[in-house]
Design an enzyme around this catalytic site. Structure first.
Site, PDB file in Angstrom:
ATOM      1  N   ASP A 180     -29.775  50.985  13.048  1.00 46.29           N
ATOM      2  CA  ASP A 180     -29.558  50.468  14.398  1.00 46.29           C
ATOM      3  C   ASP A 180     -28.104  50.705  14.792  1.00 46.29           C
ATOM      4  OD1 ASP A 180     -29.837  48.642  16.793  1.00 46.29           O
ATOM      5  OD2 ASP A 180     -31.732  48.193  15.792  1.00 46.29           O
ATOM      6  N   HIS A 235     -27.384  45.299  20.056  1.00 45.39           N
ATOM      7  CA  HIS A 235     -28.774  45.581  19.694  1.00 45.39           C
ATOM      8  C   HIS A 235     -29.016  45.393  18.201  1.00 45.39           C
ATOM      9  CE1 HIS A 235     -32.429  48.070  19.120  1.00 45.39           C
ATOM     10  NE2 HIS A 235     -32.676  47.832  20.398  1.00 45.39           N
ATOM     11  N   SER A 252     -38.322  47.225  20.302  1.00 50.88           N
ATOM     12  CA  SER A 252     -37.180  47.021  19.407  1.00 50.88           C
ATOM     13  C   SER A 252     -37.165  45.609  18.850  1.00 50.88           C
ATOM     14  CB  SER A 252     -35.861  47.247  20.153  1.00 50.88           C
ATOM     15  OG  SER A 252     -35.508  48.586  20.217  1.00 50.88           O
TER      16      SER A 252
END
Length: 754
Positions: A146, A209, A538
């Site tokens: 990520d 994220h 996600s």
């Protein structure tokens, strides 16, 4: 005249010379490639592998002497036979002609697929629950590819955590960071930055994220977590005592395929147990042309469970990515929590919506003028891209939704032109899926159905008005769960005979850790947040990664396929009201929409039976895809003769779901189940299919006398009436006194979209 001709000739010569220089310069311009090679017969050690890779580089030419020759960026050794390098066009062409070179892949960039969820999934604290019995995933290592992680966040404290397992070989690249670094929670962190992305980036999250997905999978317990008072409670990941290994392969906006493969290569070498992959993939590429599919095949061979995002390209059919059968492909669904806003019209009609921005001083109780700039039919006005201050100042503005990542920007535009509030209405395809976004003004995101009624009201009266009130966190909203509109749908173009996605998990308005000060984390008053809400596959993917870690902790010898089977066959197809799970239009969700169903962790840890798979099963399946011996070798890194193997069809793969391309003749498929429940168990076959389909299971009864005993059976499917052009869905259930082991049966439409 002669002088003019000479000057013209000189000019032409200069132009031609410049063009030739441009061509030469273009030919010498270096580009990034992943070079896929035939595997070495001897395997090789690390140093010799890199030397072998260098032997494929073209010899330096006089023209390239000043460029230091071609440069290797990564040497891959665990998940791919090959390397990444910078090559000119001429060098790349020469490389393709070398013996042992399978294929060159130009660098591409893949997108990121972007508190209450443990409780919603039945994960509750208590000494007698399976969650605590699993040790909350204790001893399992989850690797995340990520944008990195914020190690100082309280979600990554190591209270109650054991030290890293003895098998762990990873490294920590954090430099001096105030208040954080590697510990017993974060046991490894590395950054991978190609020259085309960021060659010096540390593994610290600069996007938010990666911090969000890491805490969703395995964040430790943090009390009093909320977002501006909303969704208040104790935050934790699915496996709060699992270890985390961080592989930063993405920037804020994109992920280089070279870095992704390097991260996968390192994760396998380091010894992770679960891989969480919240990165999108372009659907449709054959698996032997799909570097992620190739790399994760090797991860599977090492016993690593791979959880991957289905993608955010729904609700269009055949958009699902990451569809290899050795990967778990995760769709995104809703929960029963809403961050509620309510729109009240001047005629008394009331509509519920959502917004994370819940101001104390708002338009509550005050009816303000309501306007829809798009009444003239202009698309830019409909979505509030183009506004006129005199038309919207001091008013509540109705805007049609743009891209799901632009909702906040739409509100910023309305606010900039003096708007007092915004009602954001869905487009038809978005249905009832609404987002709790961090708006900068009083706002309410409402469904298409609600928006249509609000628009009708505007058209029906010369002076429409509306108010927006704020109700905060509301639990028990219904229907729940449902599938979000953006979640990518099957069938899988690369292999339509295997059902994808596999499973649905929570992916809407998920509260998890964030990196304060990064994008989307400040409201209009400048308050910075350490927790935030995000939506996407996600977010659903790390939920399944954490659940897989819990299962792995309880059943350390289970294969990745056994864990996947447990998750799929125990999933729910009914919502909390006991009716079929719905899609974004509130129609019954198809298996191409939700996979086998919505994950149910409490049943997944004790599934009764599993459908297991190993490398040779996948090889027989790959031979059946018709990609040839070379295609199979490109994926498996081993020489294969499909003519000497018993190739199987997609339907014959021992998968927990069945896709049967039924024409006029009956089709029979074989399955093998393994008893992972009590030694003495009896299961009866129960078939739930429409009346125009006949399904025969033989034998109809399975008797087990010991644990891990295997039993085989056949399923014969035929039309018992008029064939259904639109396709048919149903279920096969193996039912015992304690378990229901359910497998979806799908007969695709006669002209399926692939």
């Amino acid at each position: 005249m002669r002088t003019q001709r000479i000057l013209l000739a000189v000019v032409v010569s200069m132009v031609v010379s410049s063009a030739m220089l441009a061509v030469v310069s273009c030919a010498r311009e270096r580009k990034n490639y992943v070079v896929h090679l035939d595997p070495r017969e001897d395997g090789g050690v690390a140093d010799s592998v890199e030397l072998w890779h260098r032997s494929f580089l073209p010899e330096a030419t006089p023209e390239a002497a000043g460029d230091d020759g071609p440069r290797i960026i990564y040497s891959y050794s665990h998940v791919l036979s090959g390397f990444a390098a910078q090559l000119t066009d001429d060098e790349a062409e020469a490389m393709r002609k070398k013996e042992g070179c399978i294929r060159l892949y130009p660098e591409e960039f893949l997108p990121l697929a972007t508190t209450h969820s443990p409780g919603f999934l039945g994960l509750h604290l208590g000494n007698d629950g399976f969650w605590s019995r699993s040790g909350f995933g204790r001893g399992v290592v989850i690797g995340l590819l990520d944008t990195g992680i914020l190690p100082s966040h309280p979600s990554f404290g190591d209270a109650g955590m054991p030290p890293p397992p003895k098998k762990w070989k990873g490294t920590c690249e954090f430099k001096a960071i105030s208040g954080g670094g590697c510990n017993n929670k974060i046991i490894g962190a590395r950054a991978f930055g190609s020259a085309a992305v960021n060659a010096t980036a540390p593994p610290v999250d600069d996007a938010g994220h990666g911090t969000h997905t890491a805490s969703t999978a395995a964040g430790n317990f943090v009390e009093n977590a909320d977002v501006r008072g909303n969704a208040h409670g104790t935050a934790s990941g699915m496996a709060p005592h699992a270890h985390l290994a961080i592989y930063k392969v993405c920037t804020r906006s994109r992920c280089s395929i070279m870095d992704i493969i390097a991260g996968l290569d390192a994760a396998v070498k380091d010894g992770v147990d679960v891989l969480s992959f919240s990165i999108g993939a372009s659907p449709g590429a054959p698996f032997n042309y799909d570097l992620v599919a190739i790399a994760t095949f090797k991860a599977m061979e090492h016993g690593i469970f791979v959880s991957s995002a289905a993608g955010n390209d729904g609700p269009v059919a055949a958009t699902v990515g990451n569809g290899a059968p050795w990967m778990l492909t995760v769709a995104a669904g809703t929960m029963d929590r809403a961050i509620r806003t309510t729109v009240t019209l001047g005629n008394g009609q009331v509509f519920d919506g959502e917004s994370l921005y819940q101001p104390r001083n708002n338009t509550a109780g005050r009816q303000l003028p309501l306007v829809f700039p798009g009444l003239n039919g202009d698309s830019d006005s409909r979505d509030c891209s183009t506004l006129v201050e005199e038309e919207v100042s001091g008013k509540v503005v109705l805007c049609e939704s743009r891209s799901i990542v632009e909702h906040v920007e739409q509100g910023q535009t309305v606010s900039a032109y003096g708007g007092a509030g915004m009602i954001l209405m869905n487009k038809p395809v978005e249905g009832y899926t609404t987002f709790a976004d961090a708006h900068v003004l009083p706002a309410s995101h409402v469904s298409y159905a609600a928006g249509s009624k609000i628009l009708s009201y505007i058209k029906s009266t010369p002076k429409p008005t509306a108010s927006v009130t704020f109700k905060g966190t509301v639990m028990g909203s219904s229907p729940a769960p449902s599938v979000a509109f953006f979640s990518s749908r099957g069938p899988n173009k690369a292999s339509p005979g295997v059902l994808k996605p596999d499973i649905t998990g929570p992916g809407m308005n998920i509260l998890a850790a964030w990196a304060p000060g990064e994008m989307h984390t400040e409201f209009a008053d400048g308050v910075s947040l350490s927790f935030f809400m995000e939506s996407g596959t996600s977010m659903s993917t790390p939920h399944l990664s954490g659940i897989a870690a819990i299962i792995k902790s309880l059943h350390p010898t289970w294969s990745p396929a056994a864990i996947k089977s447990a998750i799929m066959t125990s999933s729910d197809v009914a919502d909390h009201d006991g009716v079929p799970i719905k899609d974004e239009q509130y129609r019954s969700a198809s298996f191409y929409t939700m996979g086998a169903g919505y994950v149910n962790p409490s049943r997944a840890v004790d599934p009764g039976l599993v459908y297991d798979l190993h490398t040779n099963d996948y090889i027989a399946y790959l031979c059946g895809l018709g990609i040839g011996d070379d295609g199979v070798k490109e994926i498996t890194h081993r020489r294969v003769s499909c003519a000497k193997l018993k190739a199987i069809t997609e339907a014959e793969l021992n998968y927990p779901s069945l896709v049967v391309k039924l024409l006029s003749q009956p089709i029979t498929v074989h399955r093998i189940v393994t008893n992972v429940g009590k030694a003495n168990s009896v299961y009866t076959a129960v078939v739930d299919m429409p009346k125009n389909v006949a399904v025969t299971v033989h034998p109809p009864l399975l008797r087990f006398s010991r644990a891990y005993e295997k039993q085989s059976f056949t399923v014969t499917v035929r039309w018992a009436g008029q064939p259904a052009v639109a396709g048919v869905e149903g279920n096969l259930k193996w039912v015992s006194d304690e378990h229901v082991v359910r497998s979806p049966i799908v007969i695709p439409p006669a002209k399926a979209v692939v």
